[in-house]
Design an enzyme around this catalytic site. Structure first.
Site, PDB file in Angstrom:
ATOM      1  N   LYS A  80       0.828  -1.204   0.000  1.00  0.00           N
ATOM      2  CA  LYS A  80       0.000   0.000   0.000  1.00  0.00           C
ATOM      3  C   LYS A  80       0.865   1.259   0.000  1.00  0.00           C
ATOM      4  CE  LYS A  80      -4.098  -1.944   2.275  1.00  0.00           C
ATOM      5  NZ  LYS A  80      -3.682  -3.339   2.268  1.00  0.00           N
ATOM      6  N   GLU A 117      -3.205   6.641   7.841  1.00  0.00           N
ATOM      7  CA  GLU A 117      -3.941   7.621   7.052  1.00  0.00           C
ATOM      8  C   GLU A 117      -4.906   8.394   7.948  1.00  0.00           C
ATOM      9  OE1 GLU A 117      -6.149   5.247   4.334  1.00  0.00           O
ATOM     10  OE2 GLU A 117      -4.540   5.106   2.856  1.00  0.00           O
ATOM     11  N   HIS A 138     -13.808  -2.947   9.332  1.00  0.00           N
ATOM     12  CA  HIS A 138     -13.128  -2.575   8.087  1.00  0.00           C
ATOM     13  C   HIS A 138     -13.151  -3.706   7.064  1.00  0.00           C
ATOM     14  CE1 HIS A 138     -11.866   0.727  10.553  1.00  0.00           C
ATOM     15  NE2 HIS A 138     -11.277  -0.100  11.375  1.00  0.00           N
ATOM     16  N   ARG A 189      -5.607  -8.976  -7.534  1.00  0.00           N
ATOM     17  CA  ARG A 189      -6.196 -10.314  -7.533  1.00  0.00           C
ATOM     18  C   ARG A 189      -7.683 -10.190  -7.816  1.00  0.00           C
ATOM     19  NH1 ARG A 189      -8.998  -9.921  -2.754  1.00  0.00           N
ATOM     20  NH2 ARG A 189      -8.009  -8.725  -1.082  1.00  0.00           N
TER      21      ARG A 189
END
Length: 644
Positions: A120, A204, A239, A296
């Protein structure tokens, strides 16, 4: 380009995705090979394969995450190609590279593309250089607590910690204040290491009221790349996605095109090949921010298949063989609306803790137009603590969103699971909620409507116990004396000459018990209990051994008979200790005997189904004894710590 032959395909995964891939491969005339751990030897994906290879072990690190064993299994079985599924090694560049070096075909992107987007942090740096809007945050190499503390202070709390190499909600924590950061970071790093073999994290700004909108992209080896419309995956818990739908409600054609073209640009920038998903946060103003790219196939790919009429697994196989994409961007269909829910073995009443046990009852909704169930289990299978608790996905299509929603609700009413806790009733409440029907979606949907979606457990009413007694007695017909099955004297229905049929039963359900007198008013016909009234009701009532599964207000309840005297004699106090909420392994023991603790103090960290769960002190006290050690496997209900 010469086409590569694929006549035998190994699926390096388990569960519903392994079953799905094998079904598509078989339809294309391809022989299938399953791999399995020691405890998965009789799993559904193994039963459906043409050939199975035992990897040994139980935990993923001992089986499905061992690259050498997977390569050896492919060679031994004669497979030319390996499909990674999703999860496990599906986004592991080392796995893709090892497959290529072994002369095998990887049904996924090149290792270089996974390297670029599998992290990420690296993906965000790449998108930043390309001018794609990013959520403020830190995604650098330094991983010490001071760096994360400074970054969090700079962007402002609340912040979101995310595993750099992760997905599926693993290794992800929301941190509301600085005092929570160190513990959350350590826990997230352990989860990431356990699930992905990589503990690196990023942080973040936690965006409030965002929608989670993702684009399905597909690229071939001839330079062509398409976006196959978008999906809305905003309904999430921990999440992790719970409900997904396509197309995303309320998107204009212009916004769909803008996000789609940005996703294609991202894929082409890294030389992408195969199926991938570019994920964005969409705010109320219509601005979107790049989150990550999953290199994927996604769990939610069926909704894209239903609105396009395309088989994405078949596309993966054809692209891996070297074929070109069969359509252009202008030819991508968008027909109707599709909604998918993820059926999990978990307990919504206890913070969605994963559940384990045997599926004593498992029935899927009837197949038909606009109806689809993708699952990886069958009745009698065991849900273990070592893997993700998803049992399968229930998907419906309609000409419009409301038709799809109502069809999916009907399918959930037909889906029956007994023996383990599931989120089935919770899913019904989500789909039936007026805000969902009105497409008022964002990632805070579940917390905002928690009172309606997660009502506190209530005591079962007398009407339930009465119906349970009637169903229980009538289901006893199979136990009548074989020598005179039709005699009323041989029945256990309470029939008597000159009087009404009555019999008393001691029944238990959900920890409660009742003495109930069966009246025989409700009638059992097959697996349905017919309830008399102005509008006759019909509810499922299924006898499995000594247990009756009775459907009541959308939930399936397990009812059993008990001997009250024997139950009283067997009752005992369990040291006054804190127990394991599920099967799992002890990751950390955080206290010592004699230590004073405050209410809420974490005592033990338990890992189950690739996630960590802290056992905390319910009140202030002193640790009297510890009954577990780090690395030990414990069973549901085992006493871990005793407090005085």
């Amino acid at each position: 380009m010469n086409l590569k032959p694929i006549d035998t395909l190994l699926v390096a995964n388990r569960g519903e995705i392994a079953c799905r891939v094998m079904r598509t491969a078989k339809a294309m005339g391809i022989r299938t090979v399953a791999v399995h751990s020691a405890i998965d030897a009789t799993a559904r994906h193994v039963r459906e394969a043409d050939l199975a290879v035992n990897l040994g072990g139980a935990k993923p690190a001992e089986s499905y995450l061992l690259i050498d064993k997977l390569i050896d299994a492919a060679r031994a079985s004669g497979a030319q190609a390996i499909h990674p599924g999703y999860g496990f090694l599906s986004e592991n560049a080392g796995f893709a590279r090892a497959i290529e070096e072994a002369g095998l075909i990887f049904l996924g992107p090149p290792a270089s593309a996974i390297d670029a987007m599998g992290s990420k942090s690296a993906a965000k740096a790449l998108m930043e250089a390309a001018g794609v809007p990013l959520v403020p945050g830190y995604h650098g190499e330094a991983q010490d607590i001071d760096t994360f503390r400074q970054a969090a202070e700079r962007i402002g709390y609340p912040v979101l910690l995310k595993a750099a190499a992760g997905g599926g909600g693993k290794g992800m924590k929301v941190v509301e204040r600085e005092s929570e950061l160190a513990e959350a970071l350590a826990s997230a790093q352990r989860e990431a290491q356990s699930s992905f073999g990589d503990s690196r994290m990023l942080v973040e700004k936690y965006v409030l009221k965002p929608r989670h909108v993702e684009i399905q992209v597909f690229a071939d080896r001839h330079g062509h790349c398409l976006y196959l419309n978008e999906r809305d995956c905003s309904i999430q818990r921990r999440h992790q996605k719970v409900v997904e739908e396509a197309p995303a409600p309320g998107l204009s054609p212009e916004l769909r095109r803008a996000i789609g073209e940005a996703a294609v640009k991202a894929a082409q920038a890294i030389g992408y090949v195969g199926a991938g998903t570019v994920e964005f946060l969409l705010d109320e103003r219509g601005d979107f921010f790049f989150m990550e790219m999953n290199t994927r196939l996604q769990v939610e790919h069926p909704v894209t298949e239903l609105i396009t009429g395309l088989d994405l697994v078949a596309w993966q196989i054809r692209v891996a063989r070297g074929e070109a994409l069969p359509i252009t961007q202008e030819q991508v269909p968008l027909n109707g609306h599709a909604i998918e829910v993820r059926l999990y073995a978990e307990d919504p009443d206890h913070d969605f803790l994963p559940a384990t046990g045997t599926l004593q009852l498992y029935r899927e909704a009837a197949a038909g137009p606009g109806r689809r169930t993708d699952s990886g289990v069958a009745q009698g299978d065991v849900v273990s603590p070592f893997y993700d608790p998803m049992l399968g996905k229930v998907i419906a299509w309609g000409e419009n969103r409301e038709e799809a929603r109502l069809r999916l609700l009907a399918m959930l009413d037909e889906t029956l699971v007994g023996g383990v806790k599931t989120n089935l009733a919770f899913l019904r409440r989500v789909l039936a909620h007026p805000a969902f029907a009105a497409a008022e979606l964002d990632t805070g949907f579940i917390p905002r409507h928690e009172a309606q979606l997660l009502p506190p457990p209530s005591e079962l009413p007398e009407a339930f116990w009465q119906l349970a007694a009637d169903a229980f007695i009538q289901s006893e017909a199979a136990h009548r004396r074989a020598d005179d099955a039709h005699s009323p004297w041989a029945a256990r229905s309470g029939w008597r000459s000159g009087g009404p049929a009555e019999i008393e039963l001691h029944l238990s359900c959900q920890g409660s018990s009742r003495k109930v007198r069966a009246s025989g008013q409700a009638q059992l016909q097959g697996d349905n209990l017919l309830v008399p009234g102005a509008a006759q009701q019909r509810m499922s009532a299924i006898r499995q051994g000594d247990t009756l599964y009775l459907q009541w207000q959308g939930e399936l309840h397990a009812v059993s008979r008990f001997d009250p005297i024997a139950a009283a004699e067997a009752s005992h106090h369990q040291h006054g200790g804190l127990t394991a909420p599920m099967n799992g392994s002890i990751v950390r023991v955080l206290v010592e005997p004699g230590q004073a603790v405050e209410a809420g103090t974490a005592l033990v960290v338990l890992e189950a189904m690739k996630m960590e769960h802290s056992i905390r002190a319910p009140e202030a006290g002193t640790v009297k004894a510890i009954y577990c050690r780090e690395g030990e496997l414990v069973s549901d209900g085992a006493v871990l710590v005793e407090l005085s």
